[in-house]
Scaffold this motif. Structure first.
Motif, PDB file in Angstrom:
ATOM      1  N   LEU A 295     114.734  63.201  37.676  1.00 50.46           N
ATOM      2  CA  LEU A 295     114.522  63.957  38.902  1.00 50.46           C
ATOM      3  C   LEU A 295     114.528  65.437  38.550  1.00 50.46           C
ATOM      4  N   VAL A 296     113.622  66.180  39.152  1.00 52.92           N
ATOM      5  CA  VAL A 296     113.497  67.606  38.848  1.00 52.92           C
ATOM      6  C   VAL A 296     113.641  68.399  40.133  1.00 52.92           C
ATOM      7  N   GLY A 297     114.432  69.463  40.083  1.00 48.09           N
ATOM      8  CA  GLY A 297     114.612  70.326  41.240  1.00 48.09           C
ATOM      9  C   GLY A 297     114.513  71.781  40.855  1.00 48.09           C
ATOM     10  N   GLY A 298     114.103  72.602  41.803  1.00 47.82           N
ATOM     11  CA  GLY A 298     114.038  74.038  41.602  1.00 47.82           C
ATOM     12  C   GLY A 298     115.091  74.737  42.440  1.00 47.82           C
ATOM     13  N   PHE A 299     115.694  75.793  41.880  1.00 43.03           N
ATOM     14  CA  PHE A 299     116.747  76.530  42.567  1.00 43.03           C
ATOM     15  C   PHE A 299     116.463  78.022  42.434  1.00 43.03           C
TER      16      PHE A 299
ATOM     17  N   ARG B 175     122.588  63.042  32.677  1.00 43.82           N
ATOM     18  CA  ARG B 175     122.974  64.410  32.346  1.00 43.82           C
ATOM     19  C   ARG B 175     122.060  65.387  33.068  1.00 43.82           C
ATOM     20  N   LEU B 176     122.554  66.611  33.259  1.00 47.71           N
ATOM     21  CA  LEU B 176     121.759  67.660  33.875  1.00 47.71           C
ATOM     22  C   LEU B 176     121.299  68.633  32.808  1.00 47.71           C
ATOM     23  N   GLU B 177     120.004  68.870  32.764  1.00 47.09           N
ATOM     24  CA  GLU B 177     119.438  69.873  31.865  1.00 47.09           C
ATOM     25  C   GLU B 177     118.951  71.039  32.709  1.00 47.09           C
ATOM     26  N   THR B 178     119.418  72.241  32.396  1.00 51.23           N
ATOM     27  CA  THR B 178     119.128  73.414  33.212  1.00 51.23           C
ATOM     28  C   THR B 178     118.371  74.445  32.392  1.00 51.23           C
ATOM     29  N   LEU B 179     117.335  74.994  32.997  1.00 55.43           N
ATOM     30  CA  LEU B 179     116.498  75.984  32.331  1.00 55.43           C
ATOM     31  C   LEU B 179     116.250  77.150  33.274  1.00 55.43           C
ATOM     32  N   ALA B 180     116.533  78.360  32.816  1.00 57.52           N
ATOM     33  CA  ALA B 180     116.199  79.551  33.606  1.00 57.52           C
ATOM     34  C   ALA B 180     114.695  79.780  33.520  1.00 57.52           C
ATOM     35  N   VAL B 181     114.069  80.010  34.661  1.00 56.13           N
ATOM     36  CA  VAL B 181     112.613  80.182  34.715  1.00 56.13           C
ATOM     37  C   VAL B 181     112.295  81.342  35.656  1.00 56.13           C
ATOM     38  N   GLU B 182     111.082  81.851  35.518  1.00 55.01           N
ATOM     39  CA  GLU B 182     110.647  82.912  36.419  1.00 55.01           C
ATOM     40  C   GLU B 182     110.310  82.357  37.789  1.00 55.01           C
ATOM     41  N   ARG B 183     109.660  81.174  37.801  1.00 57.12           N
ATOM     42  CA  ARG B 183     109.309  80.516  39.060  1.00 57.12           C
ATOM     43  C   ARG B 183     109.419  79.011  38.856  1.00 57.12           C
ATOM     44  N   PRO B 184     110.295  78.348  39.618  1.00 55.28           N
ATOM     45  CA  PRO B 184     110.460  76.903  39.431  1.00 55.28           C
ATOM     46  C   PRO B 184     109.189  76.138  39.792  1.00 55.28           C
ATOM     47  N   GLU B 185     108.878  75.143  38.984  1.00 60.24           N
ATOM     48  CA  GLU B 185     107.786  74.221  39.277  1.00 60.24           C
ATOM     49  C   GLU B 185     108.397  72.833  39.398  1.00 60.24           C
ATOM     50  N   ALA B 186     108.592  72.412  40.630  1.00 60.61           N
ATOM     51  CA  ALA B 186     109.300  71.162  40.893  1.00 60.61           C
ATOM     52  C   ALA B 186     108.837  70.611  42.230  1.00 60.61           C
ATOM     53  N   PRO B 187     109.108  69.334  42.503  1.00 58.50           N
ATOM     54  CA  PRO B 187     108.723  68.766  43.802  1.00 58.50           C
ATOM     55  C   PRO B 187     109.345  69.504  44.984  1.00 58.50           C
ATOM     56  N   PHE B 188     110.476  70.152  44.754  1.00 61.71           N
ATOM     57  CA  PHE B 188     111.104  70.948  45.809  1.00 61.71           C
ATOM     58  C   PHE B 188     111.794  72.152  45.188  1.00 61.71           C
ATOM     59  N   VAL B 189     111.979  73.170  45.985  1.00 60.60           N
ATOM     60  CA  VAL B 189     112.734  74.348  45.578  1.00 60.60           C
ATOM     61  C   VAL B 189     113.691  74.702  46.717  1.00 60.60           C
ATOM     62  N   LEU B 190     114.958  74.812  46.389  1.00 62.39           N
ATOM     63  CA  LEU B 190     115.945  75.299  47.340  1.00 62.39           C
ATOM     64  C   LEU B 190     116.149  76.786  47.092  1.00 62.39           C
TER      65      LEU B 190
ATOM     66  N   GLU C   6     116.771  77.653  52.435  1.00 65.46           N
ATOM     67  CA  GLU C   6     115.339  77.420  52.635  1.00 65.46           C
ATOM     68  C   GLU C   6     114.897  76.302  51.703  1.00 65.46           C
ATOM     69  N   VAL C   7     114.177  75.352  52.248  1.00 63.64           N
ATOM     70  CA  VAL C   7     113.681  74.229  51.451  1.00 63.64           C
ATOM     71  C   VAL C   7     112.167  74.318  51.380  1.00 63.64           C
ATOM     72  N   GLN C   8     111.653  74.459  50.174  1.00 62.58           N
ATOM     73  CA  GLN C   8     110.211  74.485  49.949  1.00 62.58           C
ATOM     74  C   GLN C   8     109.802  73.187  49.263  1.00 62.58           C
ATOM     75  N   GLY C   9     108.771  72.531  49.774  1.00 63.17           N
ATOM     76  CA  GLY C   9     108.315  71.284  49.171  1.00 63.17           C
ATOM     77  C   GLY C   9     108.914  70.070  49.847  1.00 63.17           C
TER      78      GLY C   9
ATOM     79  N   ALA D 127     112.911  64.534  48.744  1.00 61.23           N
ATOM     80  CA  ALA D 127     113.242  64.565  47.314  1.00 61.23           C
ATOM     81  C   ALA D 127     114.425  65.496  47.064  1.00 61.23           C
ATOM     82  N   ALA D 128     114.465  66.604  47.787  1.00 51.19           N
ATOM     83  CA  ALA D 128     115.585  67.528  47.653  1.00 51.19           C
ATOM     84  C   ALA D 128     116.892  66.871  48.073  1.00 51.19           C
ATOM     85  N   GLN D 129     116.859  66.111  49.157  1.00 48.69           N
ATOM     86  CA  GLN D 129     118.069  65.431  49.612  1.00 48.69           C
ATOM     87  C   GLN D 129     118.525  64.384  48.597  1.00 48.69           C
TER      88      GLN D 129
END
Length: 218
Positions: free
Chosen positions: A136-140, A155-170, A197-200, A204-206
């Protein structure tokens, strides 16, 4: 720690490995400074924004000590601080402290939490793997910092990004994001109240946030 003949003078004059580690990162604020650099290099003011109780003079001192200890590196031309390989190795220490803290009374989750602190917390408080999916992939999005988080193999893998690309972004600040992850209110309600704010794909975010809970793992 203070300088003596060009080298840090140990605060703890012992052969204990824990004491040796604390001589490198045990001064007040030092571990929190490392925390703020765990996912991405930052400039001085951005580090300070993530540790609001620290003064500029103390942060300058801690950055110098951590650099001397080989925990961080400083690009003077760009004015950016980044963790070294040794510094990145502190992540399991921070995670272990978080797990231990979950067993202690008195934690106030309403106090300030930085984006980096929350992302580390998520890695500790992942309770289970998603059902029926390998990943599962999420954007924050915290406005000044953004991350992609992947749940893979429990496990959770976290990556700092300029703009998240995911099915949802919180999108929210650290404390509002924490309430979305660890609170009892559904995202639909929090979004309606303007807390987050929930985008996407909100469903999936829930499903994603339902994997986390602020309790010790069994």
């Amino acid at each position: 720690m203070t300088n003596h003949a060009g080298a840090p003078r140990p605060r703890y004059d012992e052969g204990c490995l824990a004491a040796h580690a604390l001589n490198q990162v045990g001064d007040r604020w030092a571990l929190l400074v490392v925390r703020e650099l765990m996912f991405a290099p930052k400039r001085f003011q951005m580090i300070r924004a993530g540790v609001p109780g620290i003064t500029a003079s103390v942060l300058t001192a801690r950055l110098g000590q951590l650099q001397q200890a080989g925990v961080i590196a400083h690009d003077e031309r760009l004015g950016i601080y980044a963790l070294t390989e040794a510094g990145r190795g502190v992540l399991p220490v921070l995670e272990a402290l978080c797990r231990w803290a979950l067993t202690l009374p008195g934690h106030d989750a309403t106090r300030f939490i930085s984006p980096s602190a929350l992302m580390i917390s998520m890695g500790v408080n992942l309770q289970r793997s998603p059902a029926g999916a390998d990943t599962l992939v999420g954007g924050f999005d915290f406005t000044k910092e953004s991350f992609e988080a992947r749940v893979v193999g429990g496990r959770l893998e976290t990556l700092a990004v300029e703009r998240p690309e995911a099915p949802f972004v919180l999108k929210a600040d650290g404390n509002a994001m924490a309430s979305a992850l660890y609170g009892s209110q559904p995202l639909v309600q929090l979004a309606g109240e303007g807390v987050v704010e929930v985008q996407g794909d909100i469903a999936a975010a829930q499903r994603f946030v339902d994997l986390f809970n602020l309790v010790p793992r069994a």
